[in-house]
Motif scaffolding. Sequence first.
Motif, PDB file in Angstrom:
ATOM      1  N   ASP A  27      12.055 -22.328   1.535  1.00 41.60           N
ATOM      2  CA  ASP A  27      11.388 -22.550   2.822  1.00 41.60           C
ATOM      3  C   ASP A  27      11.088 -21.172   3.418  1.00 41.60           C
ATOM      4  O   ASP A  27      12.002 -20.427   3.786  1.00 41.60           O
ATOM      5  CB  ASP A  27      12.303 -23.377   3.736  1.00 41.60           C
ATOM      6  CG  ASP A  27      11.629 -23.738   5.059  1.00 41.60           C
ATOM      7  OD1 ASP A  27      10.838 -22.908   5.562  1.00 41.60           O
ATOM      8  OD2 ASP A  27      11.909 -24.818   5.600  1.00 41.60           O
ATOM      9  N   THR A  56       3.673 -24.316  11.561  1.00 43.79           N
ATOM     10  CA  THR A  56       3.696 -24.504  13.022  1.00 43.79           C
ATOM     11  C   THR A  56       4.215 -23.253  13.731  1.00 43.79           C
ATOM     12  O   THR A  56       3.921 -23.029  14.901  1.00 43.79           O
ATOM     13  CB  THR A  56       4.641 -25.698  13.334  1.00 43.79           C
ATOM     14  OG1 THR A  56       4.300 -26.795  12.490  1.00 43.79           O
ATOM     15  CG2 THR A  56       4.573 -26.117  14.780  1.00 43.79           C
ATOM     16  N   LYS A  57       4.996 -22.456  13.021  1.00 38.90           N
ATOM     17  CA  LYS A  57       5.717 -21.323  13.629  1.00 38.90           C
ATOM     18  C   LYS A  57       4.859 -20.050  13.561  1.00 38.90           C
ATOM     19  O   LYS A  57       3.711 -20.065  13.938  1.00 38.90           O
ATOM     20  CB  LYS A  57       7.071 -21.158  12.951  1.00 38.90           C
ATOM     21  CG  LYS A  57       7.776 -22.467  12.608  1.00 38.90           C
ATOM     22  CD  LYS A  57       8.181 -23.255  13.828  1.00 38.90           C
ATOM     23  CE  LYS A  57       8.794 -24.581  13.406  1.00 38.90           C
ATOM     24  NZ  LYS A  57       9.022 -25.497  14.500  1.00 38.90           N
ATOM     25  N   LEU A  91       0.530 -28.259  14.639  1.00 37.40           N
ATOM     26  CA  LEU A  91       1.576 -28.649  13.675  1.00 37.40           C
ATOM     27  C   LEU A  91       0.971 -28.512  12.284  1.00 37.40           C
ATOM     28  O   LEU A  91      -0.149 -29.002  12.048  1.00 37.40           O
ATOM     29  CB  LEU A  91       1.989 -30.104  13.868  1.00 37.40           C
ATOM     30  CG  LEU A  91       3.028 -30.464  14.921  1.00 37.40           C
ATOM     31  CD1 LEU A  91       3.181 -31.975  14.975  1.00 37.40           C
ATOM     32  CD2 LEU A  91       4.372 -29.810  14.664  1.00 37.40           C
ATOM     33  N   LEU A  92       1.692 -27.864  11.371  1.00 42.75           N
ATOM     34  CA  LEU A  92       1.145 -27.649  10.036  1.00 42.75           C
ATOM     35  C   LEU A  92       2.283 -27.421   9.044  1.00 42.75           C
ATOM     36  O   LEU A  92       3.334 -26.900   9.413  1.00 42.75           O
ATOM     37  CB  LEU A  92       0.237 -26.410  10.044  1.00 42.75           C
ATOM     38  CG  LEU A  92      -0.540 -26.158   8.753  1.00 42.75           C
ATOM     39  CD1 LEU A  92      -1.772 -27.058   8.695  1.00 42.75           C
ATOM     40  CD2 LEU A  92      -0.973 -24.697   8.637  1.00 42.75           C
ATOM     41  N   ASN A 125      17.236 -20.943   9.518  1.00 43.62           N
ATOM     42  CA  ASN A 125      17.053 -21.272  10.935  1.00 43.62           C
ATOM     43  C   ASN A 125      18.130 -22.271  11.332  1.00 43.62           C
ATOM     44  O   ASN A 125      18.206 -23.330  10.712  1.00 43.62           O
ATOM     45  CB  ASN A 125      15.655 -21.884  11.119  1.00 43.62           C
ATOM     46  CG  ASN A 125      15.509 -22.601  12.441  1.00 43.62           C
ATOM     47  OD1 ASN A 125      16.049 -22.181  13.443  1.00 43.62           O
ATOM     48  ND2 ASN A 125      14.795 -23.713  12.439  1.00 43.62           N
ATOM     49  N   TYR A 162      17.233 -25.738   8.511  1.00 51.92           N
ATOM     50  CA  TYR A 162      16.635 -26.659   9.487  1.00 51.92           C
ATOM     51  C   TYR A 162      17.274 -28.036   9.350  1.00 51.92           C
ATOM     52  O   TYR A 162      17.201 -28.649   8.274  1.00 51.92           O
ATOM     53  CB  TYR A 162      15.122 -26.718   9.292  1.00 51.92           C
ATOM     54  CG  TYR A 162      14.447 -27.598  10.304  1.00 51.92           C
ATOM     55  CD1 TYR A 162      14.672 -27.417  11.663  1.00 51.92           C
ATOM     56  CD2 TYR A 162      13.596 -28.617   9.904  1.00 51.92           C
ATOM     57  CE1 TYR A 162      14.064 -28.234  12.598  1.00 51.92           C
ATOM     58  CE2 TYR A 162      12.986 -29.428  10.840  1.00 51.92           C
ATOM     59  CZ  TYR A 162      13.230 -29.235  12.183  1.00 51.92           C
ATOM     60  OH  TYR A 162      12.640 -30.044  13.116  1.00 51.92           O
ATOM     61  N   SER A 185       6.860 -24.598   7.252  1.00 49.94           N
ATOM     62  CA  SER A 185       6.181 -25.074   8.446  1.00 49.94           C
ATOM     63  C   SER A 185       5.213 -23.976   8.859  1.00 49.94           C
ATOM     64  O   SER A 185       5.624 -22.838   9.093  1.00 49.94           O
ATOM     65  CB  SER A 185       7.194 -25.324   9.569  1.00 49.94           C
ATOM     66  OG  SER A 185       6.495 -25.532  10.785  1.00 49.94           O
ATOM     67  N   SER A 202       2.490 -31.450   8.917  1.00 55.12           N
ATOM     68  CA  SER A 202       3.617 -30.746   9.557  1.00 55.12           C
ATOM     69  C   SER A 202       4.473 -30.137   8.451  1.00 55.12           C
ATOM     70  O   SER A 202       4.308 -30.477   7.268  1.00 55.12           O
ATOM     71  CB  SER A 202       4.476 -31.717  10.390  1.00 55.12           C
ATOM     72  OG  SER A 202       5.197 -32.587   9.536  1.00 55.12           O
ATOM     73  N   GLY A 203       5.397 -29.288   8.852  1.00 54.74           N
ATOM     74  CA  GLY A 203       6.331 -28.728   7.877  1.00 54.74           C
ATOM     75  C   GLY A 203       7.172 -29.824   7.244  1.00 54.74           C
ATOM     76  O   GLY A 203       7.426 -29.805   6.036  1.00 54.74           O
ATOM     77  N   GLN A 204       7.634 -30.759   8.051  1.00 55.20           N
ATOM     78  CA  GLN A 204       8.450 -31.856   7.517  1.00 55.20           C
ATOM     79  C   GLN A 204       7.661 -32.698   6.519  1.00 55.20           C
ATOM     80  O   GLN A 204       8.213 -33.160   5.519  1.00 55.20           O
ATOM     81  CB  GLN A 204       8.977 -32.726   8.653  1.00 55.20           C
ATOM     82  CG  GLN A 204      10.273 -32.215   9.267  1.00 55.20           C
ATOM     83  CD  GLN A 204      11.370 -31.994   8.249  1.00 55.20           C
ATOM     84  OE1 GLN A 204      11.700 -30.851   7.922  1.00 55.20           O
ATOM     85  NE2 GLN A 204      11.949 -33.055   7.713  1.00 55.20           N
ATOM     86  N   GLU A 250      16.586 -21.653   2.186  1.00 54.94           N
ATOM     87  CA  GLU A 250      15.852 -21.312   3.420  1.00 54.94           C
ATOM     88  C   GLU A 250      16.380 -19.962   3.861  1.00 54.94           C
ATOM     89  O   GLU A 250      17.539 -19.851   4.281  1.00 54.94           O
ATOM     90  CB  GLU A 250      16.110 -22.386   4.479  1.00 54.94           C
ATOM     91  CG  GLU A 250      15.253 -22.222   5.727  1.00 54.94           C
ATOM     92  CD  GLU A 250      15.644 -23.210   6.814  1.00 54.94           C
ATOM     93  OE1 GLU A 250      15.806 -24.422   6.505  1.00 54.94           O
ATOM     94  OE2 GLU A 250      15.821 -22.773   7.953  1.00 54.94           O
ATOM     95  N   THR A 298       9.297 -20.493   6.135  1.00 57.59           N
ATOM     96  CA  THR A 298       8.792 -20.659   7.502  1.00 57.59           C
ATOM     97  C   THR A 298       9.026 -19.419   8.364  1.00 57.59           C
ATOM     98  O   THR A 298       8.104 -18.909   9.010  1.00 57.59           O
ATOM     99  CB  THR A 298       9.505 -21.855   8.173  1.00 57.59           C
ATOM    100  OG1 THR A 298       9.252 -23.032   7.422  1.00 57.59           O
ATOM    101  CG2 THR A 298       9.031 -22.034   9.607  1.00 57.59           C
ATOM    102  N   PHE A 328       9.475 -21.766  17.268  1.00 54.56           N
ATOM    103  CA  PHE A 328       9.582 -20.306  17.305  1.00 54.56           C
ATOM    104  C   PHE A 328       8.363 -19.699  16.615  1.00 54.56           C
ATOM    105  O   PHE A 328       7.542 -20.420  16.037  1.00 54.56           O
ATOM    106  CB  PHE A 328      10.894 -19.826  16.658  1.00 54.56           C
ATOM    107  CG  PHE A 328      11.111 -20.312  15.238  1.00 54.56           C
ATOM    108  CD1 PHE A 328      10.716 -19.548  14.160  1.00 54.56           C
ATOM    109  CD2 PHE A 328      11.717 -21.536  14.992  1.00 54.56           C
ATOM    110  CE1 PHE A 328      10.907 -19.989  12.848  1.00 54.56           C
ATOM    111  CE2 PHE A 328      11.919 -21.981  13.679  1.00 54.56           C
ATOM    112  CZ  PHE A 328      11.517 -21.210  12.624  1.00 54.56           C
ATOM    113  N   ILE A 381       7.779 -30.654   3.309  1.00 56.81           N
ATOM    114  CA  ILE A 381       9.101 -30.601   2.655  1.00 56.81           C
ATOM    115  C   ILE A 381       9.452 -31.967   2.063  1.00 56.81           C
ATOM    116  O   ILE A 381       9.901 -32.067   0.923  1.00 56.81           O
ATOM    117  CB  ILE A 381      10.178 -30.133   3.659  1.00 56.81           C
ATOM    118  CG1 ILE A 381       9.915 -28.674   4.049  1.00 56.81           C
ATOM    119  CG2 ILE A 381      11.584 -30.280   3.069  1.00 56.81           C
ATOM    120  CD1 ILE A 381      10.720 -28.183   5.224  1.00 56.81           C
TER     121      ILE A 381
END
Length: 366
Positions: free
Chosen positions: A168, A192-193, A202-203, A143, A100, A190, A74-76, A139, A170, A321, A79
Amino acid sequence: MTYSDGTRAVHAGLPEPVVGEPFLPSPVFAAPYHLDPVEGPGQNDYARTQHPTRRQLEAAIGQLEGAPTLVFASGQAAITALLLSTLRAGDTVALPSDGYFTVRAFAQGTLRDLGVASITVPTAGPYPDFAGVRLVLLETPANPGLDVCDIEAVAAAAHAAGALVAVDNTTPTPLGQNPLALGADVVVASGTKALTGHSDVLLGYVATPDDAVFAKVETWRKQTGAVPGAFDCWLAHRSIATLDLRLARQTANAAAIATMLLERPDVTGVRWPGLESDPAYAVAKAQMRRIPGVVSFDLGTADRVARFLTAASLVFAATSFGGVHTTADRRAQWGDDTSPGFVRLSCGIEDTADLVADLKAALDEA
Ligand SMILES: Cc1ncc(COP(=O)(O)O)c(C=O)c1O
């Protein structure tokens, strides 16, 4: 030969053509692999450390970001891997105050407990003197408020103070912005977006040309294990092929919607860095290759947002998003510090006229 974005996205990370084989090899489902009984561990030994489907995805993202890449579950995961593998007790990390919110929560909880201090800085600045700061995480666009910062200028100031700079990426994706070319040391994101864009994966990833940072993050991943599975890697790689097309439509939709929203007296606080009147416009135009499809605005109250979301047919109420479906999220419902009527709208790839008409009708009804 240097190719343009559409070509780069379609061909990113693909192996050389082999007759009788698919363009993008199918996912390899394996935890351990056969080892050579004499030689022992080889290129593929155990999936937490080595995985062919994952390597292909890393090659794809690495080509787009311009540096060796490690993907995460996941992005988290990406990070926190960067933060935990590069920061030590006594260090200070600078984070965006408007980025975020889970990253700030992590810093104020786990990192603080480990003896790592954090300071927060608004993305639009002003930026403090970075003396004593070990890592600056930016970032941009942030976001959900969509302020931007001048990566080149902040990276120069941070480097002068001896800090490492991570961005970031993303929201823009590597086709929208190339932080490494602007002076950042590391990209985290992330996937994921918008990068994968179908709301089904999720990535996360870390990309860096800094060998020492890469080695630390790779060891961290190997020893903590937050790797994405084979099918998710394959789905993500398959989805990246359409990134250029998806972003083009999302940006066009965002431009039309932001312009429409600006004209409405019943909508306030419209933010989209592609609007000439937006405070982020000048920096965004100078440093970004395209403006993402995320627009933010305020409808005043939670009730009005609920009525808007109920009335809209083409806007799904959802968090996250960057997907192909248009979605909207009242961020305050998650406990981040936005106002009750603040909405983050993520434009999908529907037809622009349909989307604008649906939003107008829903706002009229709300
Ligand atoms: C800018 C940004 N970075 C990181 C993340 C975390 O990504 P993930 O949800 O894939 O863990 C998010 C999630 O919304 C995000 O918006």
